[in-house]
Design a protein around this motif. Structure first.
Motif, PDB file in Angstrom:
ATOM      1  N   SER A   1       6.441   7.225   2.713  1.00 28.54           N
ATOM      2  CA  SER A   1       7.473   8.219   2.410  1.00 28.54           C
ATOM      3  C   SER A   1       6.833   9.569   2.118  1.00 28.54           C
ATOM      4  O   SER A   1       5.736   9.648   1.560  1.00 28.54           O
ATOM      5  N   SER A   2       7.493  10.622   2.555  1.00 29.17           N
ATOM      6  CA  SER A   2       7.047  12.012   2.348  1.00 29.17           C
ATOM      7  C   SER A   2       5.637  12.255   2.870  1.00 29.17           C
ATOM      8  O   SER A   2       4.815  12.907   2.234  1.00 29.17           O
ATOM      9  N   CYS A   3       5.358  11.741   4.061  1.00 30.80           N
ATOM     10  CA  CYS A   3       4.033  11.923   4.670  1.00 30.80           C
ATOM     11  C   CYS A   3       4.094  12.759   5.950  1.00 30.80           C
ATOM     12  O   CYS A   3       3.130  12.800   6.707  1.00 30.80           O
ATOM     13  N   ASP A   4       5.224  13.405   6.213  1.00 29.38           N
ATOM     14  CA  ASP A   4       5.423  14.211   7.429  1.00 29.38           C
ATOM     15  C   ASP A   4       5.300  13.380   8.705  1.00 29.38           C
ATOM     16  O   ASP A   4       4.822  13.857   9.737  1.00 29.38           O
ATOM     17  N   VAL A   5       5.725  12.132   8.644  1.00 30.90           N
ATOM     18  CA  VAL A   5       5.752  11.279   9.834  1.00 30.90           C
ATOM     19  C   VAL A   5       6.870  11.786  10.744  1.00 30.90           C
ATOM     20  O   VAL A   5       8.014  11.933  10.310  1.00 30.90           O
ATOM     21  N   ASP A   6       6.518  12.082  12.002  1.00 25.58           N
ATOM     22  CA  ASP A   6       7.498  12.567  12.959  1.00 25.58           C
ATOM     23  C   ASP A   6       7.737  11.504  14.032  1.00 25.58           C
ATOM     24  O   ASP A   6       7.365  10.344  13.855  1.00 25.58           O
ATOM     25  N   ASP A   7       8.353  11.902  15.145  1.00 24.78           N
ATOM     26  CA  ASP A   7       8.636  10.945  16.212  1.00 24.78           C
ATOM     27  C   ASP A   7       7.363  10.317  16.781  1.00 24.78           C
ATOM     28  O   ASP A   7       7.323   9.113  17.045  1.00 24.78           O
ATOM     29  N   ASP A   8       6.322  11.125  16.958  1.00 28.13           N
ATOM     30  CA  ASP A   8       5.057  10.582  17.461  1.00 28.13           C
ATOM     31  C   ASP A   8       4.479   9.567  16.479  1.00 28.13           C
ATOM     32  O   ASP A   8       3.967   8.515  16.888  1.00 28.13           O
TER      33      ASP A   8
ATOM     34  N   LEU B   1       0.850  -1.170   0.000  1.00 24.99           N
ATOM     35  CA  LEU B   1       0.000   0.000   0.000  1.00 24.99           C
ATOM     36  C   LEU B   1       0.890   1.226   0.000  1.00 24.99           C
ATOM     37  O   LEU B   1       1.718   1.378   0.898  1.00 24.99           O
ATOM     38  N   SER B   2       0.752   2.078  -0.973  1.00 25.33           N
ATOM     39  CA  SER B   2       1.524   3.307  -1.038  1.00 25.33           C
ATOM     40  C   SER B   2       0.641   4.498  -0.694  1.00 25.33           C
ATOM     41  O   SER B   2      -0.351   4.767  -1.370  1.00 25.33           O
ATOM     42  N   LEU B   3       1.013   5.181   0.370  1.00 26.51           N
ATOM     43  CA  LEU B   3       0.366   6.432   0.767  1.00 26.51           C
ATOM     44  C   LEU B   3       1.364   7.579   0.650  1.00 26.51           C
ATOM     45  O   LEU B   3       1.192   8.625   1.265  1.00 26.51           O
ATOM     46  N   ALA B   4       2.404   7.380  -0.135  1.00 29.53           N
ATOM     47  CA  ALA B   4       3.506   8.331  -0.272  1.00 29.53           C
ATOM     48  C   ALA B   4       3.012   9.718  -0.669  1.00 29.53           C
ATOM     49  O   ALA B   4       2.047   9.871  -1.416  1.00 29.53           O
ATOM     50  N   SER B   5       3.702  10.711  -0.124  1.00 29.12           N
ATOM     51  CA  SER B   5       3.502  12.131  -0.456  1.00 29.12           C
ATOM     52  C   SER B   5       2.137  12.672  -0.054  1.00 29.12           C
ATOM     53  O   SER B   5       1.695  13.672  -0.611  1.00 29.12           O
ATOM     54  N   ASN B   6       1.501  12.069   0.915  1.00 31.28           N
ATOM     55  CA  ASN B   6       0.207  12.574   1.370  1.00 31.28           C
ATOM     56  C   ASN B   6       0.330  13.650   2.442  1.00 31.28           C
ATOM     57  O   ASN B   6      -0.629  14.357   2.708  1.00 31.28           O
ATOM     58  N   ARG B   7       1.467  13.764   3.086  1.00 29.75           N
ATOM     59  CA  ARG B   7       1.744  14.797   4.080  1.00 29.75           C
ATOM     60  C   ARG B   7       0.649  14.920   5.143  1.00 29.75           C
ATOM     61  O   ARG B   7       0.195  15.998   5.467  1.00 29.75           O
ATOM     62  N   PHE B   8       0.248  13.777   5.691  1.00 26.67           N
ATOM     63  CA  PHE B   8      -0.832  13.795   6.670  1.00 26.67           C
ATOM     64  C   PHE B   8      -0.355  13.883   8.105  1.00 26.67           C
ATOM     65  O   PHE B   8      -1.150  14.023   9.021  1.00 26.67           O
TER      66      PHE B   8
ATOM     67  N   GLU C   1      -4.696   2.649  12.863  1.00 28.73           N
ATOM     68  CA  GLU C   1      -6.003   2.028  13.115  1.00 28.73           C
ATOM     69  C   GLU C   1      -6.345   1.051  11.994  1.00 28.73           C
ATOM     70  O   GLU C   1      -6.852  -0.035  12.239  1.00 28.73           O
ATOM     71  N   GLY C   2      -6.045   1.443  10.765  1.00 27.66           N
ATOM     72  CA  GLY C   2      -6.285   0.559   9.630  1.00 27.66           C
ATOM     73  C   GLY C   2      -5.404  -0.671   9.663  1.00 27.66           C
ATOM     74  O   GLY C   2      -5.837  -1.769   9.286  1.00 27.66           O
ATOM     75  N   LEU C   3      -4.176  -0.513  10.122  1.00 29.25           N
ATOM     76  CA  LEU C   3      -3.266  -1.665  10.217  1.00 29.25           C
ATOM     77  C   LEU C   3      -3.748  -2.664  11.253  1.00 29.25           C
ATOM     78  O   LEU C   3      -3.556  -3.872  11.091  1.00 29.25           O
ATOM     79  N   ASP C   4      -4.356  -2.159  12.319  1.00 29.58           N
ATOM     80  CA  ASP C   4      -4.902  -3.072  13.328  1.00 29.58           C
ATOM     81  C   ASP C   4      -6.013  -3.927  12.740  1.00 29.58           C
ATOM     82  O   ASP C   4      -6.171  -5.089  13.098  1.00 29.58           O
ATOM     83  N   ALA C   5      -6.776  -3.342  11.812  1.00 25.45           N
ATOM     84  CA  ALA C   5      -7.888  -4.067  11.188  1.00 25.45           C
ATOM     85  C   ALA C   5      -7.428  -4.961  10.037  1.00 25.45           C
ATOM     86  O   ALA C   5      -8.055  -5.966   9.740  1.00 25.45           O
ATOM     87  N   ASN C   6      -6.326  -4.606   9.381  1.00 24.07           N
ATOM     88  CA  ASN C   6      -5.841  -5.353   8.214  1.00 24.07           C
ATOM     89  C   ASN C   6      -4.502  -5.994   8.555  1.00 24.07           C
ATOM     90  O   ASN C   6      -3.460  -5.368   8.438  1.00 24.07           O
ATOM     91  N   ARG C   7      -4.508  -7.224   8.944  1.00 22.47           N
ATOM     92  CA  ARG C   7      -3.281  -7.932   9.324  1.00 22.47           C
ATOM     93  C   ARG C   7      -2.611  -8.632   8.141  1.00 22.47           C
ATOM     94  O   ARG C   7      -1.621  -9.316   8.326  1.00 22.47           O
ATOM     95  N   GLY C   8      -3.123  -8.450   6.916  1.00 26.08           N
ATOM     96  CA  GLY C   8      -2.552  -9.115   5.752  1.00 26.08           C
ATOM     97  C   GLY C   8      -1.657  -8.242   4.896  1.00 26.08           C
ATOM     98  O   GLY C   8      -1.045  -8.720   3.945  1.00 26.08           O
ATOM     99  N   LEU C   9      -1.534  -6.961   5.224  1.00 27.60           N
ATOM    100  CA  LEU C   9      -0.733  -6.028   4.438  1.00 27.60           C
ATOM    101  C   LEU C   9       0.751  -6.392   4.539  1.00 27.60           C
ATOM    102  O   LEU C   9       1.274  -6.593   5.635  1.00 27.60           O
ATOM    103  N   THR C  10       1.443  -6.499   3.404  1.00 33.13           N
ATOM    104  CA  THR C  10       2.847  -6.901   3.407  1.00 33.13           C
ATOM    105  C   THR C  10       3.817  -5.754   3.143  1.00 33.13           C
ATOM    106  O   THR C  10       5.000  -5.877   3.437  1.00 33.13           O
ATOM    107  N   ALA C  11       3.341  -4.629   2.587  1.00 35.03           N
ATOM    108  CA  ALA C  11       4.218  -3.493   2.309  1.00 35.03           C
ATOM    109  C   ALA C  11       3.465  -2.195   2.570  1.00 35.03           C
ATOM    110  O   ALA C  11       2.295  -2.065   2.199  1.00 35.03           O
ATOM    111  N   LEU C  12       4.157  -1.243   3.208  1.00 34.41           N
ATOM    112  CA  LEU C  12       3.559   0.048   3.515  1.00 34.41           C
ATOM    113  C   LEU C  12       4.564   1.145   3.200  1.00 34.41           C
ATOM    114  O   LEU C  12       5.661   1.166   3.744  1.00 34.41           O
ATOM    115  N   ASP C  13       4.184   2.042   2.308  1.00 34.97           N
ATOM    116  CA  ASP C  13       5.027   3.164   1.908  1.00 34.97           C
ATOM    117  C   ASP C  13       4.426   4.451   2.453  1.00 34.97           C
ATOM    118  O   ASP C  13       3.387   4.910   1.991  1.00 34.97           O
TER     119      ASP C  13
END
Length: 175
Positions: free
Chosen positions: A32-39, A1-8, A18-30
């Motif tokens: 990148s460039s989503c403003d993910v910080d330490d939190d 699943l690519s959510l790259a460049s969404n800056r959320f 929350e979505g990952l808790d519901a979907n335990r079958g996801l094998t790749a998560l992108d």
């Protein structure tokens, strides 16, 4: 699943978790460039700790700092499926790399780690050297653009990598 460049940022990262808790079958998560910080990195680490499906996590070009890297180190201790982690172009420094390396000591699934364009520093180099001696699963380590080429620890890191290479089926160290 690519959510790259969404800056959320952190709120969006929490929603992804929350979505990952519901979907335990996801094998790749992108993320990148989503403003993910330490939190955000901490939230990701918590929600992936028990995940057994995710193999690839791309957190490149974000704002993950030392605290986020330490949280990801805890993830590496708990998670036994993650094989590829990219932290390229983030804000972590030597202490963050050291926190991440604590997880590398105990991890047996991570095969590729990118710290491309990270301020690794001497503390991070020491931690990487020690982690490489303990970890036999990592076969691809990308340290390009970290300004370590001239560091006295670069030679030690190369030596640690080469000495641990017989434990590895293949190996690529990029400095």
């Amino acid at each position: 699943l690519s959510l790259a460049s969404n800056r959320f940022g952190s709120r969006g990262t929490a929603a992804v978790c929350e979505g990952l808790d519901a979907n335990r079958g996801l094998t790749a998560l992108d993320l990148s460039s989503c403003d993910v910080d330490d939190d955000g990195a901490s939230a990701i680490s918590q929600c992936l700790a028990g995940n057994t499906a995710l193999r690839t996590l791309n957190l490149s070009r974000n704002a993950v700092g030392d605290a986020g890297a330490a949280a990801l180190g805890s993830l590496l201790v708990a998670n036994r499926s993650l094989a590829d982690l990219s932290l390229r172009d983030n804000r972590l420094t030597g202490p963050g790399v050291a926190g991440l390396c604590k997880g590398l000591h105990a991890n047996s699934s991570l095969r590729a780690l990118s710290l491309w364009n990270i301020a690794v520093g001497d503390q991070g180099m020491r931690a990487l050297e020690s982690a490489l001696e303990a970890n036999a699963s990592l076969v691809d380590l990308d340290l390009r653009y970290t300004a370590i080429e001239s560091s006295p620890f670069a030679a030690k890191l190369r030596t640690a990598w080469l000495q641990s290479s017989p434990k590895r089926s293949t190996h690529t160290l990029r400095l």
